[in-house]
Design a protein around this motif. Sequence first.
Motif, PDB file in Angstrom:
ATOM      1  N   ALA A   1      -4.778   4.199   0.071  1.00  0.00           N
ATOM      2  CA  ALA A   1      -4.171   3.775   1.336  1.00  0.00           C
ATOM      3  C   ALA A   1      -2.996   4.680   1.713  1.00  0.00           C
ATOM      4  CB  ALA A   1      -3.714   2.329   1.249  1.00  0.00           C
ATOM      5  N   ASN A   2      -2.414   5.319   0.703  1.00  0.00           N
ATOM      6  CA  ASN A   2      -1.296   6.235   0.931  1.00  0.00           C
ATOM      7  C   ASN A   2      -1.726   7.699   0.879  1.00  0.00           C
ATOM      8  OD1 ASN A   2       1.481   4.714   1.047  1.00  0.00           O
ATOM      9  ND2 ASN A   2       0.206   3.584  -0.403  1.00  0.00           N
TER      10      ASN A   2
ATOM     11  N   PRO B   1       5.145  -3.016  -3.375  1.00  0.00           N
ATOM     12  CA  PRO B   1       5.318  -2.555  -1.984  1.00  0.00           C
ATOM     13  C   PRO B   1       5.662  -3.708  -1.049  1.00  0.00           C
ATOM     14  CG  PRO B   1       2.994  -2.583  -2.591  1.00  0.00           C
ATOM     15  CD  PRO B   1       3.764  -2.860  -3.842  1.00  0.00           C
TER      16      PRO B   1
ATOM     17  N   GLU C   1       4.510   1.751  -7.576  1.00  0.00           N
ATOM     18  CA  GLU C   1       3.909   0.560  -6.968  1.00  0.00           C
ATOM     19  C   GLU C   1       2.493   0.343  -7.484  1.00  0.00           C
ATOM     20  OE1 GLU C   1       6.364   0.840  -2.721  1.00  0.00           O
ATOM     21  OE2 GLU C   1       4.298   1.589  -2.861  1.00  0.00           O
ATOM     22  N   CYS C   2       1.739   1.435  -7.668  1.00  0.00           N
ATOM     23  CA  CYS C   2       0.377   1.316  -8.212  1.00  0.00           C
ATOM     24  C   CYS C   2       0.394   0.645  -9.579  1.00  0.00           C
ATOM     25  CB  CYS C   2      -0.266   2.697  -8.320  1.00  0.00           C
ATOM     26  SG  CYS C   2      -0.834   3.401  -6.755  1.00  0.00           S
TER      27      CYS C   2
ATOM     28  N   ASN D   1      -6.872   1.153  -4.561  1.00  0.00           N
ATOM     29  CA  ASN D   1      -6.718   0.834  -3.140  1.00  0.00           C
ATOM     30  C   ASN D   1      -5.349   1.268  -2.628  1.00  0.00           C
ATOM     31  OD1 ASN D   1      -9.257  -0.243  -2.795  1.00  0.00           O
ATOM     32  ND2 ASN D   1      -8.614  -2.386  -2.960  1.00  0.00           N
ATOM     33  N   HIS D   2      -4.304   1.021  -3.415  1.00  0.00           N
ATOM     34  CA  HIS D   2      -2.958   1.363  -2.948  1.00  0.00           C
ATOM     35  C   HIS D   2      -2.763   2.882  -2.912  1.00  0.00           C
ATOM     36  CE1 HIS D   2       1.130   0.556  -1.852  1.00  0.00           C
ATOM     37  NE2 HIS D   2       1.616   1.239  -2.883  1.00  0.00           N
TER      38      HIS D   2
ATOM     39  N   VAL E   1       5.160   5.427  -4.700  1.00  0.00           N
ATOM     40  CA  VAL E   1       3.823   4.845  -4.584  1.00  0.00           C
ATOM     41  C   VAL E   1       3.150   4.751  -5.954  1.00  0.00           C
ATOM     42  CG1 VAL E   1       1.506   5.181  -3.621  1.00  0.00           C
ATOM     43  CG2 VAL E   1       3.534   5.530  -2.186  1.00  0.00           C
TER      44      VAL E   1
ATOM     45  N   ALA F   1      -6.875  -2.680  -7.548  1.00  0.00           N
ATOM     46  CA  ALA F   1      -5.550  -2.778  -6.921  1.00  0.00           C
ATOM     47  C   ALA F   1      -4.851  -1.428  -6.938  1.00  0.00           C
ATOM     48  CB  ALA F   1      -4.715  -3.830  -7.648  1.00  0.00           C
TER      49      ALA F   1
ATOM     50  N   LEU G   1       1.214  -3.101  -9.038  1.00  0.00           N
ATOM     51  CA  LEU G   1       0.103  -3.827  -8.422  1.00  0.00           C
ATOM     52  C   LEU G   1      -1.007  -4.084  -9.443  1.00  0.00           C
ATOM     53  CD1 LEU G   1       0.027  -2.023  -4.979  1.00  0.00           C
ATOM     54  CD2 LEU G   1       0.428  -4.470  -5.334  1.00  0.00           C
TER      55      LEU G   1
END
Length: 259
Positions: A158-159, A259, A130-131, A154-155, A127, A151, A134
């Motif tokens: 969200a996790n 993601p 991915e952050c 939020n990611h 994650v 971005a 993003l």
Amino acid sequence: MSIKIKTAEEIEKLRIAGQLAAEVLDMIEPFVVPGVTTGELNERIHKHITEVQDGIPATLGYHGFPASSCISINQVVCHGIPGPKKLKKGDIVNIDVTVIKDGYHGDTSRMFEVGDVKPYAARLNKVARECLWLGIEQVKPDATLYDVALAIQNHAEANNYTVVKEYCGHGIGAEFHEEPQVLHYAAEELKDIVLKEGMVFTIEPMINMGKADIKLLPDNWTVVTKDRKLTAQWEHTLVVTKDGYEIFTLRKDEKPFLP
């Protein structure tokens, strides 16, 4: 705030420095194994930068930092000082290197998993990566650093993770740290920082499994999560191009990790 727009000549020098920094992380990967000390890894990194690349490790002596890399294990958020500590199976490790070549800096970091790691640790690494990507995907002329930060935040949230607020990305060039400060959470002031072609900076979110609170250890360098829970960070250096971005520190065979 004075943000430097890089010339074509400067961009080429930054591209070369970035490629060298990426090469260091590819080089060290086979050696990140159980039983190796962080000091041994740092020594390999130092020799590679100075002897193979004919470069300069930017962190060595920077404000007194005593090593050619930062190696941060498990709950260490950033600026871990290499030394006698041995890696063990299940550790997650960030290695952060900055190479100076021809007067310009290339700055990058990535996570390594030592042997088999717990699923929750692997998920955090994934994650966090991915952050980073993003955030990178938001970069283009006339976007803002707020878009990048939102971005990322939020990611992470969200996790069910948190974003460290005290440390951030930064402009980079002939100086190690330049304007702007690239925050990884959606601070209102970031809306005023509009991206322009030729801006060069790092994105390097630090994502915590627990709370965002951190603590500086008595060595005045090592930063840890206050609740001692795991943390992960990935970093690239990039330039804003006329239609998006170019990553200077892309590693061999590395592809966007979304993601």
